[in-house]
Design an enzyme around this catalytic site. Structure first.
Site, short mmCIF file in Angstrom:
data_model
loop_
_atom_site.label_atom_id
_atom_site.label_comp_id
_atom_site.label_asym_id
_atom_site.label_seq_id
_atom_site.Cartn_x
_atom_site.Cartn_y
_atom_site.Cartn_z
N HIS A 1 42.84 42.26 30.21
CA HIS A 1 41.83 41.46 30.92
C HIS A 1 40.55 41.38 30.08
O HIS A 1 40.20 42.34 29.39
CB HIS A 1 41.52 42.08 32.29
CG HIS A 1 40.71 41.17 33.14
ND1 HIS A 1 39.34 41.08 33.01
CD2 HIS A 1 41.07 40.27 34.09
CE1 HIS A 1 38.89 40.17 33.87
NE2 HIS A 1 39.92 39.66 34.53
N GLU B 1 37.54 41.70 30.79
CA GLU B 1 36.57 42.79 31.02
C GLU B 1 37.01 44.06 30.29
O GLU B 1 36.18 44.84 29.84
CB GLU B 1 36.40 43.01 32.53
CG GLU B 1 35.57 41.88 33.13
CD GLU B 1 36.02 41.40 34.49
OE1 GLU B 1 36.67 42.16 35.23
OE2 GLU B 1 35.72 40.23 34.82
N GLY C 1 39.99 36.25 41.13
CA GLY C 1 39.09 37.40 41.28
C GLY C 1 38.36 37.34 42.61
O GLY C 1 38.92 37.67 43.65
N GLY C 2 37.11 36.87 42.58
CA GLY C 2 36.26 36.86 43.77
C GLY C 2 36.91 36.30 45.03
O GLY C 2 36.80 36.89 46.11
N GLU D 1 42.48 33.14 30.88
CA GLU D 1 41.22 33.27 31.60
C GLU D 1 40.07 33.08 30.61
O GLU D 1 39.67 34.03 29.92
CB GLU D 1 41.12 34.67 32.23
CG GLU D 1 42.20 34.95 33.26
CD GLU D 1 41.78 36.04 34.25
OE1 GLU D 1 41.91 35.80 35.45
OE2 GLU D 1 41.29 37.10 33.82
N ASN E 1 43.09 39.80 41.71
CA ASN E 1 42.54 40.94 40.95
C ASN E 1 41.29 41.39 41.68
O ASN E 1 40.25 40.72 41.62
CB ASN E 1 42.23 40.49 39.52
CG ASN E 1 41.57 41.58 38.71
OD1 ASN E 1 41.44 42.72 39.16
ND2 ASN E 1 41.14 41.23 37.50
N TRP E 2 41.40 42.52 42.37
CA TRP E 2 40.26 42.97 43.18
C TRP E 2 39.17 43.62 42.33
O TRP E 2 38.09 43.92 42.84
CB TRP E 2 40.75 43.96 44.26
CG TRP E 2 41.68 43.34 45.27
CD1 TRP E 2 42.08 42.03 45.33
CD2 TRP E 2 42.33 44.00 46.37
NE1 TRP E 2 42.93 41.84 46.40
CE2 TRP E 2 43.11 43.04 47.05
CE3 TRP E 2 42.34 45.32 46.84
CZ2 TRP E 2 43.88 43.35 48.18
CZ3 TRP E 2 43.10 45.63 47.96
CH2 TRP E 2 43.85 44.66 48.63
N LYS E 3 39.45 43.89 41.08
CA LYS E 3 38.48 44.53 40.18
C LYS E 3 37.91 45.80 40.83
O LYS E 3 38.63 46.47 41.57
CB LYS E 3 37.39 43.53 39.76
CG LYS E 3 38.00 42.24 39.20
CD LYS E 3 37.01 41.36 38.51
CE LYS E 3 37.72 40.11 37.99
NZ LYS E 3 36.83 39.22 37.24
N GLY F 1 33.92 34.69 37.05
CA GLY F 1 32.81 35.15 37.87
C GLY F 1 31.56 34.31 37.75
O GLY F 1 30.49 34.70 38.18
N SER G 1 37.07 31.66 38.22
CA SER G 1 36.43 30.91 39.29
C SER G 1 37.41 30.01 40.07
O SER G 1 37.06 28.88 40.44
CB SER G 1 35.25 30.10 38.75
OG SER G 1 34.27 30.97 38.22
P1 13P Z 1 36.87 35.18 39.28
O1 13P Z 1 37.94 34.46 40.08
O2 13P Z 1 35.98 36.02 40.15
O3 13P Z 1 36.15 34.25 38.37
O4 13P Z 1 37.64 36.24 38.35
C1 13P Z 1 38.71 35.82 37.58
C2 13P Z 1 39.38 36.99 36.99
O5 13P Z 1 38.85 37.64 36.10
C3 13P Z 1 40.70 37.37 37.52
O6 13P Z 1 41.31 38.33 36.73
#
Ligand code: 13P
Length: 258
Positions: free
Chosen positions: A95, A97, A234-235, A167, A9-11, A173, A213
């Site tokens: 998600h 967010e 994510g990251g 999640e 997920n590149w956000k 994050g 994470s």
């Molecule tokens: P991180 O891996 O950056 O914690 O993000 C997880 C996430 O929200 C994937 O959708």
């Protein structure tokens, strides 16, 4: 063993050029990988370009969100037809967010899930508790509410094709991942709830990914859990080295299971 699914997920990150380059590295780096589904979910304005990079490869393209309506006065939104037209087969829905920064409710997420299935788009349905909910001992309650409300009215055959991503909000994050034991406990619970509502066959076919994470150094242990069928990253999906390392961990697991 369910085929593991590793999705990035590149956000709201990367430039168009960086997106193309990262997609190219994922495409090339996964050429010899079998038995693992790999996907990337770029920002919506980059989907078409990323699709042109991935075309012909086995890398799955997903959007990070979509609206439940087909069209109309919904400024800033994209529809299921739109994301399909630019090459998406998958979409992340619910998600944390979207829930906590943009106020999406369980019922909005349910509408989106229903629309996705109507359109033949495979949803990655996210759920997870906040820190205060975990600390007050209501994790299972929150998960159950999100799961039941999100899946309300879906046909069992749709549920059987679903991907769920657990999640925990406090792990996203933050660099503080759920331990494999904590994650397995919730994944097992989700599987049991699915079994209770839809039966053994459906519950056994749903892939439940862990997200929060995820890094190359915790991927192996998380993937070793019986109810963790993949990872939503994510990251660590923004750098091809770390994302490919996580994919390799899943590949090794598949190979060693044969
Ligand atoms: P991180 O891996 O950056 O914690 O993000 C997880 C996430 O929200 C994937 O959708």
């Amino acid at each position: 063993m369910l085929r593991p699914f590793i999705a990035g997920n590149w956000k709201m990150n990367l430039t168009l050029k960086e997106s193309r380059e990262l997609a190219g590295s994922v495409r090339d780096g996964t050429e010899g990988i079998t038995g693992v589904d790999v996907g990337v979910c770029p920002p919506s304005v980059f989907l078409e370009d990323v699709y042109s990079v991935l075309e012909g490869s086995s890398v799955i393209l997903g959007a990070q969100n979509m609206h439940w309506e087909d069209k109309g006065a919904f400024t800033g939104e994209v529809s299921g037809d739109m994301i399909k037209e630019v090459g998406c087969t998958h979409v992340i829905l619910g998600h944390s967010e979207r829930r906590h920064v943009f106020g999406e409710t369980d019922s909005m997420i349910n509408s989106k899930l229903r629309t996705a299935f109507t359109k033949g788009i495979m949803p990655i349905f996210c759920l997870g508790e906040r820190l205060e909910e975990r600390e007050s001992g209501s994790t299972f309650e929150v998960i159950e509410r999100q799961l039941r409300a999100g899946l309300a009215g879906l046909r069992p055959e749709d549920v059987s094709r679903l991907t769920i991503a657990y999640e925990p909000v406090w792990a996203i994050g933050t660099g503080k991942n759920a331990t494999s034991t904590q994650a397995q406990e919730v994944h097992g619970r989700i599987r049991a709830l699915l079994k209770e509502s839809y039966g053994e066959d459906v519950s056994a076919s749903v892939r439940i990914l862990y997200g929060g994470s995820v890094k190359p150094d915790n991927a192996v242990e998380l993937l070793a859990q019986p109810d963790i069928n993949g990872l939503l990253v994510g990251g660590a999906s923004l750098k091809s080295d770390s994302f490919l390392e996580i994919i390799s961990a899943a590949f090794e697991q598949v190979r060693s299971a044969v």
